[in-house]
Design a protein around this motif. Structure first.
Motif, PDB file in Angstrom:
ATOM      1  N   UNK A  65       0.791  -1.216   0.028  1.00  0.00           N
ATOM      2  CA  UNK A  65      -0.086   0.060  -0.191  1.00  0.00           C
ATOM      3  C   UNK A  65       0.734   1.306  -0.011  1.00  0.00           C
ATOM      4  N   UNK A  66       2.192   1.126   0.277  1.00  0.00           N
ATOM      5  CA  UNK A  66       3.126   2.231   0.055  1.00  0.00           C
ATOM      6  C   UNK A  66       2.995   2.744   1.354  1.00  0.00           C
ATOM      7  N   UNK A  67       3.066   1.958   2.348  1.00  0.00           N
ATOM      8  CA  UNK A  67       3.016   2.519   3.775  1.00  0.00           C
ATOM      9  C   UNK A  67       4.398   2.738   4.409  1.00  0.00           C
ATOM     10  N   UNK A  68       4.769   3.705   5.357  1.00  0.00           N
ATOM     11  CA  UNK A  68       5.979   3.629   5.742  1.00  0.00           C
ATOM     12  C   UNK A  68       5.813   3.734   7.397  1.00  0.00           C
ATOM     13  N   UNK A  69       4.618   3.457   7.843  1.00  0.00           N
ATOM     14  CA  UNK A  69       4.237   3.071   9.231  1.00  0.00           C
ATOM     15  C   UNK A  69       2.947   2.379   9.151  1.00  0.00           C
ATOM     16  N   UNK A  70       2.571   1.706  10.367  1.00  0.00           N
ATOM     17  CA  UNK A  70       1.364   1.049  10.291  1.00  0.00           C
ATOM     18  C   UNK A  70       0.747   0.721  11.680  1.00  0.00           C
ATOM     19  N   UNK A 115       5.837   1.029  14.231  1.00  0.00           N
ATOM     20  CA  UNK A 115       4.563   0.213  14.003  1.00  0.00           C
ATOM     21  C   UNK A 115       3.577   0.394  15.513  1.00  0.00           C
ATOM     22  N   UNK A 116       2.399   0.783  15.448  1.00  0.00           N
ATOM     23  CA  UNK A 116       1.575   0.913  16.592  1.00  0.00           C
ATOM     24  C   UNK A 116       0.757  -0.370  16.624  1.00  0.00           C
ATOM     25  N   UNK A 117       0.379  -0.895  18.027  1.00  0.00           N
ATOM     26  CA  UNK A 117      -0.551  -1.941  18.193  1.00  0.00           C
ATOM     27  C   UNK A 117      -1.539  -1.384  18.913  1.00  0.00           C
ATOM     28  N   UNK A 118      -2.812  -1.670  18.531  1.00  0.00           N
ATOM     29  CA  UNK A 118      -4.026  -1.157  18.979  1.00  0.00           C
ATOM     30  C   UNK A 118      -4.780  -2.360  19.847  1.00  0.00           C
ATOM     31  N   UNK A 119      -4.890  -1.831  21.072  1.00  0.00           N
ATOM     32  CA  UNK A 119      -5.440  -2.959  22.212  1.00  0.00           C
ATOM     33  C   UNK A 119      -6.994  -3.427  21.897  1.00  0.00           C
ATOM     34  N   UNK A 120      -7.211  -4.772  22.062  1.00  0.00           N
ATOM     35  CA  UNK A 120      -8.465  -5.206  21.864  1.00  0.00           C
ATOM     36  C   UNK A 120      -9.658  -4.356  22.484  1.00  0.00           C
ATOM     37  N   UNK A 121     -10.859  -4.303  21.803  1.00  0.00           N
ATOM     38  CA  UNK A 121     -11.957  -3.266  22.108  1.00  0.00           C
ATOM     39  C   UNK A 121     -12.729  -3.837  23.502  1.00  0.00           C
ATOM     40  N   UNK A 122     -12.409  -5.060  23.788  1.00  0.00           N
ATOM     41  CA  UNK A 122     -13.124  -5.704  24.999  1.00  0.00           C
ATOM     42  C   UNK A 122     -12.372  -4.969  26.476  1.00  0.00           C
ATOM     43  N   UNK A 123     -11.008  -4.906  26.176  1.00  0.00           N
ATOM     44  CA  UNK A 123     -10.418  -4.098  27.485  1.00  0.00           C
ATOM     45  C   UNK A 123     -11.076  -2.907  28.002  1.00  0.00           C
ATOM     46  N   UNK A 124     -11.504  -2.915  29.083  1.00  0.00           N
ATOM     47  CA  UNK A 124     -12.174  -1.589  29.726  1.00  0.00           C
ATOM     48  C   UNK A 124     -11.686  -1.402  31.293  1.00  0.00           C
ATOM     49  N   UNK A 125     -10.547  -0.498  31.143  1.00  0.00           N
ATOM     50  CA  UNK A 125     -10.086   0.111  32.387  1.00  0.00           C
ATOM     51  C   UNK A 125     -10.673   0.888  33.402  1.00  0.00           C
ATOM     52  N   UNK A 126     -12.072   1.187  32.817  1.00  0.00           N
ATOM     53  CA  UNK A 126     -13.031   1.927  33.737  1.00  0.00           C
ATOM     54  C   UNK A 126     -14.133   1.028  34.444  1.00  0.00           C
ATOM     55  N   UNK A 127     -14.059  -0.106  33.998  1.00  0.00           N
ATOM     56  CA  UNK A 127     -15.339  -0.998  34.438  1.00  0.00           C
ATOM     57  C   UNK A 127     -15.485  -1.163  35.952  1.00  0.00           C
ATOM     58  N   UNK A 163       1.095   9.915  17.795  1.00  0.00           N
ATOM     59  CA  UNK A 163       0.757   9.461  16.560  1.00  0.00           C
ATOM     60  C   UNK A 163      -0.578  10.186  16.258  1.00  0.00           C
ATOM     61  N   UNK A 164      -1.131  10.246  15.146  1.00  0.00           N
ATOM     62  CA  UNK A 164      -2.253  10.950  14.718  1.00  0.00           C
ATOM     63  C   UNK A 164      -3.267   9.812  13.827  1.00  0.00           C
ATOM     64  N   UNK A 165      -4.556   9.383  14.262  1.00  0.00           N
ATOM     65  CA  UNK A 165      -5.483   8.725  13.690  1.00  0.00           C
ATOM     66  C   UNK A 165      -6.134   9.470  12.702  1.00  0.00           C
ATOM     67  N   UNK A 166      -5.987   9.404  11.417  1.00  0.00           N
ATOM     68  CA  UNK A 166      -6.387  10.274  10.441  1.00  0.00           C
ATOM     69  C   UNK A 166      -7.690   9.703  10.016  1.00  0.00           C
ATOM     70  N   UNK A 212       0.849   9.346  10.611  1.00  0.00           N
ATOM     71  CA  UNK A 212      -0.397   9.376  10.450  1.00  0.00           C
ATOM     72  C   UNK A 212      -1.036   8.306  10.054  1.00  0.00           C
ATOM     73  N   UNK A 213      -2.041   7.547  10.756  1.00  0.00           N
ATOM     74  CA  UNK A 213      -2.553   6.106  10.664  1.00  0.00           C
ATOM     75  C   UNK A 213      -3.934   6.417  10.283  1.00  0.00           C
ATOM     76  N   UNK A 214      -4.375   5.828   9.123  1.00  0.00           N
ATOM     77  CA  UNK A 214      -5.609   5.793   8.705  1.00  0.00           C
ATOM     78  C   UNK A 214      -6.536   4.399   9.106  1.00  0.00           C
ATOM     79  N   UNK A 215      -7.709   4.847   9.662  1.00  0.00           N
ATOM     80  CA  UNK A 215      -8.584   3.856   9.864  1.00  0.00           C
ATOM     81  C   UNK A 215     -10.039   3.824   9.323  1.00  0.00           C
TER      82      UNK A 215
END
Ligand code: ZN
Ligand code: ZN
Length: 295
Positions: free
Chosen positions: A23-28, A63-75, A215-218, A259-262
């Protein structure tokens, strides 16, 4: 410039590097496991080695790792709370194994009715448990708190809330910020024009400190300013619009950050179109780009 997107790890984590290069990325950004289950992933030695090797031979960094959506540190539920803390530590260990400079992104948490103040205190306590444990284990992963759209009872939709979480953490140098443009816009920070972007970024700098921003999620937003709804849209096709993104990606506070696109992936060419569009905004040739997305 550093630009990339969220890349699938289907078929093995090492496959993500090939996809990103194509995809021509230099970060992900990746998940290090299936993000919608609690099941832990044990990384195989061969998988880790092959991932690290392909990463080393590519120009993809960081490289950035995104945590699973189930993790809730305010539960407010102790069961879910401690399960979340353990799962998060599992994420940190995987990040350390996989990456030379590990970053782990997390949505701070949702109080699910227990109240914002309660939720913020709960997150601070969780961060301190996690930081202590990770120091004992000698982990070097940096935690990046992501701003949220504030949908439901999600916290972290104002810079003030994020600041309190950071300040509550005993080891602040291990905590940084991920700025998601769709989330900020949905939370009420106007990014659709120059004045709005300037004001928001000044506020971010004053409140959180630019040096914390890693990092910026664009992402564009499918819903209007302040809607508190979290639905990402193709760059320029949502309520932030091309004008806003042109200012954002060229802004002196952001232009040197990854810049990371989602953005949505309805068609296999969508990521490429969005990435090329962002590149063209930086070069100032927006009119030549074909961005006919199906959505
Ligand atoms: Zn996120
Ligand atoms: Zn989002």
């Amino acid at each position: 410039m550093k630009i990339g997107c969220h890349i699938s790890i289907a078929g093995g984590i090492d496959n993500s590097v090939v996809r990103a290069v194509e995809l021509g990325c230099n970060t992900m950004q990746i998940f290090s496991k299936n993000a919608s289950t609690w099941r832990e992933k044990i990384l195989k030695k061969g998988e880790v080695e092959s991932f690290r090797e392909s990463l080393k031979n590519s120009n993809i960094n960081p490289v950035f790792i995104h945590t699973s959506y189930l993790v809730n540190l305010a539960s407010p539920s102790d069961v879910l709370y401690f399960k979340s803390i353990n799962a998060f530590l599992g994420e940190m260990k995987r990040a350390d194994l996989l990456l030379p400079d590990p970053y782990l992104i997390i949505h701070p948490g949702a109080h699910t009715g227990a109240g914002e103040e309660y939720g913020i205190q709960r997150i601070i306590r969780a961060l301190n448990i996690i930081l202590e444990e990770s120091a004992d284990l000698g982990l070097k992963t940096m935690i990046l708190l992501e701003d949220t759209a504030g949908s439901g009872t999600h916290l972290g939709y104002t810079f003030k809330q994020l600041k309190r979480m950071m300040e509550g953490a005993k080891d602040r140098k291990s905590i940084g910020i991920c700025f998601d443009t769709c989330h900020a816009f949905a939370a009420g920070y106007d990014l659709s024009n120059k004045e709005g972007v300037e004001q928001t970024l000044e506020e971010l700098d004053k409140g959180l400190g630019l040096e914390r921003l890693r990092v910026v999620h664009l992402n564009d937003s499918k819903y209007p300013l302040g809607s508190r709804r979290d639905r990402h849209m193709h760059i320029g096709k949502g309520y932030i619009g091309l004008e806003g993104f042109k200012v954002l990606v060229n802004h002196k506070y952001l232009k040197d950050l990854p810049f990371i696109l989602e953005t949505p992936k309805h068609d296999e060419k969508d990521d490429l179109k969005n990435i090329n569009l962002v590149k063209s905004l930086i070069q100032g040739t927006v009119l030549c780009v074909n961005n006919n997305f199906k959505y």
